[in-house]
Scaffold this active site. Structure first.
Site, PDB file in Angstrom:
ATOM      1  N   HIS A 143     -27.389  21.283  12.569  1.00  0.00           N
ATOM      2  CA  HIS A 143     -26.378  20.220  12.583  1.00  0.00           C
ATOM      3  C   HIS A 143     -25.239  20.615  11.637  1.00  0.00           C
ATOM      4  CE1 HIS A 143     -24.365  16.393  12.020  1.00  0.00           C
ATOM      5  NE2 HIS A 143     -24.948  15.994  13.138  1.00  0.00           N
ATOM      6  N   GLU A 153     -21.507  19.770  19.640  1.00  0.00           N
ATOM      7  CA  GLU A 153     -20.904  18.734  18.803  1.00  0.00           C
ATOM      8  C   GLU A 153     -19.668  19.301  18.104  1.00  0.00           C
ATOM      9  OE1 GLU A 153     -23.682  15.496  17.419  1.00  0.00           O
ATOM     10  OE2 GLU A 153     -24.096  17.180  16.100  1.00  0.00           O
TER      11      GLU A 153
HETATM   12  P1  PGA Z   1     -21.454  10.171  15.245  1.00  0.00           P
HETATM   13  O1  PGA Z   1     -22.401  11.369  14.730  1.00  0.00           O
HETATM   14  O2  PGA Z   1     -22.009   9.702  16.558  1.00  0.00           O
HETATM   15  O3  PGA Z   1     -21.539   9.123  14.174  1.00  0.00           O
HETATM   16  O4  PGA Z   1     -20.066  10.746  15.379  1.00  0.00           O
HETATM   17  C1  PGA Z   1     -22.852  12.327  15.629  1.00  0.00           C
HETATM   18  C2  PGA Z   1     -23.631  13.390  14.900  1.00  0.00           C
HETATM   19  O5  PGA Z   1     -23.293  13.792  13.794  1.00  0.00           O
HETATM   20  O6  PGA Z   1     -24.638  13.882  15.417  1.00  0.00           O
END
Ligand code: PGA
Length: 248
Positions: free
Chosen positions: A94, A164
């Site tokens: 992440h 992401e």
């Molecule tokens: P968010 O976070 O939906 O609050 O933008 C997503 C993540 O960090 O996995």
């Protein structure tokens, strides 16, 4: 559709975490063909595992893991510890971990170590920023190849990719679905090359400011195979509405 709820460092007490899990679990019948993976902080995993009792509709994920060499590792949690505590999935790489500790090599070690312990891995990749210089494609390709190069074929079925874009996490707007669609095609092509596949069946999720209002569009127009959700997964009503919004 795979929906990963990344609770991050929330809620602030065990009692609130239990309540949140109970409220979500009580609506399990309404999840349709969606599968929800709840990823609470380490300290809550065992309690939450008792509540959600693994099923086709719900499972438990960890937000991180550590793969050591059998020596002393103060403060860390191994894949086997997770597995024996009822965890089936683990998030690896992440961006919030990459930004404080995780190098590309560590991400690879965590991924291989977890897969060897029969955990399913959700590998997060994503560019830090997006500018006109198209460098972001290289960034995503480099992260994928550093983590997955020479991955034995037998592990592929336990792999999930979460794309992401870092610039869209924790913001008020998600990425444009048309840009996501383009990135998904790119990621599939890269996976085909690295893993030497004819066809990519690995689910590619999207994460970054997903809400009950934009989830459906992200899946339909962005072609995502699922979602990784931060803040919106902590608001029970919104989260449940989000799940119903993507029932096909
Ligand atoms: P968010 O976070 O939906 O609050 O933008 C997503 C993540 O960090 O996995």
């Amino acid at each position: 559709m795979l929906i990963v709820a990344n609770w991050k460092m929330n809620p602030e007490t065990l009692e609130k975490a239990r309540n949140l899990a109970i409220e979500i679990k009580n609506k399990k019948r309404k999840f349709g063909a969606n599968k929800i993976i709840i990823c609470p902080p380490f300290i809550y995993l065992i309690e939450i595992s008792k509540i959600i009792s693994q099923s086709v509709k719900m499972s438990l994920g960890a937000q991180d893991v550590f793969v050591g060499d059998g020596q002393s590792h103060t403060g860390e949690v191994s894949p086997l510890m997770l597995k024996s505590s009822g965890v089936s999935h683990v998030i690896v790489g992440h961006s919030e971990k990459r930004s404080i500790t995780d190098t590309d090599d560590m991400v690879r070690e965590k991924l291989f170590g977890s897969l060897e312990s029969k955990l399913k891995v959700i590998l997060c990749v994503g560019e830090k920023e997006r500018n006109s210089e198209v460098r972001y494609f290289d960034e995503v390709r480099d992260q994928l190849s550093s983590a997955l190069n020479k991955l034995p074929k037998k592990y592929i079925k336990n792999l999930v990719i979460a794309y992401e874009p870092v610039w869209a996490i924790g913001k008020s707007e998600a990425m444009e679905p048309t840009d996501l669609h383009e990135m998904n095609i790119f990621i599939k092509r890269v996976l085909t090359d690295i893993l030497k596949l004819k066809e990519v069946k690995i689910p590619i999720l999207y994460g970054g400011s997903v809400t009950k209002g934009n989830a459906r569009e992200i899946i339909e127009k962005g072609n995502a195979d699922g979602l990784l959700i931060g803040r919106e997964s902590l608001k029970v009503e919104n989260f449940l509405e989000l799940i119903s919004s993507i029932l096909s």
